[in-house]
Design a protein around this motif. Structure first.
Motif, mmCIF file in Angstrom:
data_model
loop_
_atom_site.group_PDB
_atom_site.id
_atom_site.type_symbol
_atom_site.label_atom_id
_atom_site.label_comp_id
_atom_site.label_asym_id
_atom_site.label_seq_id
_atom_site.Cartn_x
_atom_site.Cartn_y
_atom_site.Cartn_z
ATOM 1 N N SER A 173 5.848 -36.919 -38.914
ATOM 2 C CA SER A 173 6.125 -37.446 -40.251
ATOM 3 C C SER A 173 6.713 -36.361 -41.144
ATOM 4 N N ASP A 174 7.533 -36.779 -42.092
ATOM 5 C CA ASP A 174 8.057 -35.901 -43.143
ATOM 6 C C ASP A 174 7.485 -36.362 -44.476
ATOM 7 N N LYS A 175 6.944 -35.432 -45.250
ATOM 8 C CA LYS A 175 6.442 -35.752 -46.583
ATOM 9 C C LYS A 175 7.336 -35.080 -47.605
ATOM 10 N N TYR A 176 7.621 -35.781 -48.706
ATOM 11 C CA TYR A 176 8.370 -35.207 -49.825
ATOM 12 C C TYR A 176 7.523 -35.379 -51.071
ATOM 13 N N LEU A 177 7.350 -34.304 -51.842
ATOM 14 C CA LEU A 177 6.497 -34.479 -53.007
ATOM 15 C C LEU A 177 7.066 -33.854 -54.259
ATOM 16 N N LYS A 178 6.749 -34.505 -55.371
ATOM 17 C CA LYS A 178 7.065 -33.925 -56.675
ATOM 18 C C LYS A 178 6.092 -34.470 -57.708
ATOM 19 N N VAL A 179 6.085 -33.828 -58.859
ATOM 20 C CA VAL A 179 5.197 -34.221 -59.940
ATOM 21 C C VAL A 179 6.030 -34.890 -61.021
ATOM 22 N N GLY A 180 5.464 -35.905 -61.668
ATOM 23 C CA GLY A 180 6.184 -36.579 -62.753
ATOM 24 C C GLY A 180 5.215 -37.298 -63.666
ATOM 25 N N ARG B 69 14.975 -32.733 -40.875
ATOM 26 C CA ARG B 69 14.580 -33.687 -41.920
ATOM 27 C C ARG B 69 15.807 -34.281 -42.575
ATOM 28 N N LYS B 70 15.614 -35.468 -43.187
ATOM 29 C CA LYS B 70 16.723 -36.235 -43.749
ATOM 30 C C LYS B 70 17.225 -35.666 -45.069
ATOM 31 N N ARG B 71 16.334 -35.104 -45.893
ATOM 32 C CA ARG B 71 16.707 -34.759 -47.260
ATOM 33 C C ARG B 71 16.894 -33.260 -47.455
ATOM 34 N N LYS B 72 17.909 -32.904 -48.213
ATOM 35 C CA LYS B 72 18.141 -31.504 -48.567
ATOM 36 C C LYS B 72 17.673 -31.275 -50.006
ATOM 37 N N GLY B 73 17.577 -30.011 -50.402
ATOM 38 C CA GLY B 73 17.226 -29.706 -51.787
ATOM 39 C C GLY B 73 15.730 -29.703 -52.057
ATOM 40 N N TYR B 74 14.929 -29.743 -51.002
ATOM 41 C CA TYR B 74 13.482 -29.665 -51.166
ATOM 42 C C TYR B 74 12.999 -28.307 -50.646
ATOM 43 N N ILE B 75 11.952 -27.782 -51.285
ATOM 44 C CA ILE B 75 11.392 -26.485 -50.906
ATOM 45 C C ILE B 75 10.322 -26.698 -49.832
ATOM 46 N N ASN B 76 10.295 -25.857 -48.839
ATOM 47 C CA ASN B 76 9.257 -25.929 -47.805
ATOM 48 C C ASN B 76 7.918 -25.536 -48.411
ATOM 49 N N PHE B 77 7.018 -26.487 -48.512
ATOM 50 C CA PHE B 77 5.761 -26.247 -49.222
ATOM 51 C C PHE B 77 4.857 -25.271 -48.479
ATOM 52 N N MET B 78 4.921 -25.252 -47.161
ATOM 53 C CA MET B 78 4.051 -24.375 -46.400
ATOM 54 C C MET B 78 4.610 -22.970 -46.260
ATOM 55 N N GLU B 79 5.902 -22.814 -46.446
ATOM 56 C CA GLU B 79 6.504 -21.517 -46.148
ATOM 57 C C GLU B 79 7.125 -20.844 -47.358
ATOM 58 N N ASN B 80 6.917 -21.379 -48.553
ATOM 59 C CA ASN B 80 7.642 -20.835 -49.710
ATOM 60 C C ASN B 80 6.954 -19.624 -50.331
ATOM 61 N N GLN B 81 5.693 -19.385 -49.987
ATOM 62 C CA GLN B 81 5.029 -18.246 -50.612
ATOM 63 C C GLN B 81 4.884 -17.093 -49.636
ATOM 64 N N GLY B 82 3.740 -17.058 -48.988
ATOM 65 C CA GLY B 82 3.456 -15.917 -48.150
ATOM 66 C C GLY B 82 4.378 -15.827 -46.954
ATOM 67 N N PHE B 83 4.435 -16.912 -46.225
ATOM 68 C CA PHE B 83 5.149 -16.891 -44.966
ATOM 69 C C PHE B 83 6.641 -17.098 -45.197
ATOM 70 N N THR B 84 7.254 -16.118 -45.837
ATOM 71 C CA THR B 84 8.663 -16.247 -46.219
ATOM 72 C C THR B 84 9.553 -16.410 -44.992
ATOM 73 N N HIS B 85 10.677 -16.972 -45.217
ATOM 74 C CA HIS B 85 11.517 -17.346 -44.107
ATOM 75 C C HIS B 85 12.965 -16.939 -44.332
ATOM 76 N N ASP B 86 13.634 -16.621 -43.254
ATOM 77 C CA ASP B 86 14.999 -16.101 -43.335
ATOM 78 C C ASP B 86 16.045 -17.110 -43.794
ATOM 79 N N LEU B 87 15.885 -18.329 -43.341
ATOM 80 C CA LEU B 87 17.024 -19.244 -43.367
ATOM 81 C C LEU B 87 16.992 -20.199 -44.569
ATOM 82 N N GLU B 88 16.498 -19.717 -45.706
ATOM 83 C CA GLU B 88 16.337 -20.575 -46.874
ATOM 84 C C GLU B 88 17.667 -20.935 -47.526
#
Lengths: 236, 236
Positions: A173-180, B69-88
């Motif tokens: 599954s893919d989850k997308y989240l935002k706050v509003g 994944r289908k959508r672009k423009g979303y931040i990886n919630f699990m990898e955006n802080q500590g576990f930084t990633h090369d291909l952002e």
């Protein structure tokens, strides 16, 4: 259920029922192989599942340890919807607002990768946690994949029905989240003031062939929802 | 980096640089063993890592496939802080508001499992995404584990520094999240009206010995943050 999933579940249940503490050492890889009478690669896969679900952590050259989170009263964000779980600490109930077969609009077509004349089950529910509104959830299921649904099934675990009765192989599954902010209709359903903050989650469930079959939109009551998520460095 | 992590990274880079499509078939388990000259259980572990990071999906008896994944423009919630990633795909920058050594208060002591006289690095940053405020982040590092920090390191990838320069073995992390309203101070920092909605995330990072060493609190600007998360049925 595949062998590695079965072994993973056995190890998880053992940790749960023996109430093992954070940091408790589990048997070594070799001991687990002997104990469960399976191959090394099966055990490796079982342990990877448990590590990624945040149930154990593995230290190369040192051992396999029980992992427990510090805080109680948080909902498992990855397992609260589709991938329901046995050992939950909450009382979750729901009211079905709607269940009917419809033709998809643009948004649903885009997400489910289907055409305008493909029938879709539309289910709308309010879910409650310990008697308080947790979320409003709308789900769209491709009828070609999920040919039959009723309110009784929706009130039970729908994913158990899909997997066990319909033999559907859920892949990922893919989850997308935002706050509003919520609108008037949602405010009434969630029993909150108009324009209250909320977490908006959209989720796509795929078959193990890569085909999307379930598109869900969930809006959470910010006063009654707090979540936990477990990361693993094995992800790196 | 361990062998299975190295192989996982090689496979990920191959998928990225060859720009393989959703559903593309990868070589079989046997072919991967030959290609990378490693044992079956190493490849099994590499594939489990890639599956749990949402980069591939495996279908028993059928093969290993690329997952996108289908959508672009979303931040990886699990990898955006500590576990930084090369291909952002984003341009992430930050301004450091504060970096000093302090003694912990009750909240920090509880989370880091430390006493009142143990020194802690306190770092406070505003992070920007494509030039707009993304979040305000406060992190507390046990000085015993992270003996030295400066602004230059904070501006780079701090986790790379911890792992590569200090040889710290990061084990795993727990994230806790909820939605709420921001106060006047946060509103000014995030350039939003007072009482705007926001995602509040608290995160604990642990060494691979199970000891917590970094406690972080992050508040996201709801107008500039949307996230994705990838689930795997292998979790079940």
């Amino acid at each position: 259920m595949l062998k590695y999933q079965e072994i993973a579940l056995k190890i998880e249940k053992k940790i749960h029922f023996e109430n093992l503490e954070q940091g408790s050492r589990l048997p070594s890889l070799g001991e687990l192989i002997t104990q469960y009478q399976v191959s090394k690669s099966t055990i490796v896969k079982s342990l990877a599942v448990l590590e990624n679900r945040g149930i154990i952590f593995q230290v190369q050259g040192s051992g396999i340890f029980v992992r427990k989170r510090k805080r109680k009263g948080y909902i498992n964000f990855m397992e609260n919807q589709g991938f329901t779980h046995d050992l939950e600490e909450f009382n979750l109930t729901s009211t079905i607002l709607n269940l009917e077969i419809i033709y998809p609009n643009e948004e649903i077509m885009n997400n489910l990768n289907c055409s305008a004349n493909e029938e879709v089950y539309w289910a709308k529910r309010i879910r409650y946690i310990n008697g308080q509104t947790l979320c409003v959830e709308e789900s769209y299921y491709k009828k070609e994949i999920v040919p039959y649904l009723n309110k009784e099934i929706l009130n039970d675990s729908i994913f158990e029905y899909l997997q066990n009765a319909l033999n559907i192989n859920i892949g990922y599954s893919d989850k997308y989240l935002k706050v509003g902010k919520i609108n008037t209709e949602l405010a009434a359903q969630l029993q909150l003031p108009d324009k209250s903050p909320a977490l908006f989650v959209e989720e796509l469930f795929y078959l193990n062939t890569g085909e999307p079959f379930d598109f869900s939109k969930t809006i959470y009551n910010y006063e009654h929802s707090q979540f936990f998520l477990q990361g693993s460095n094995a992800k790196n």
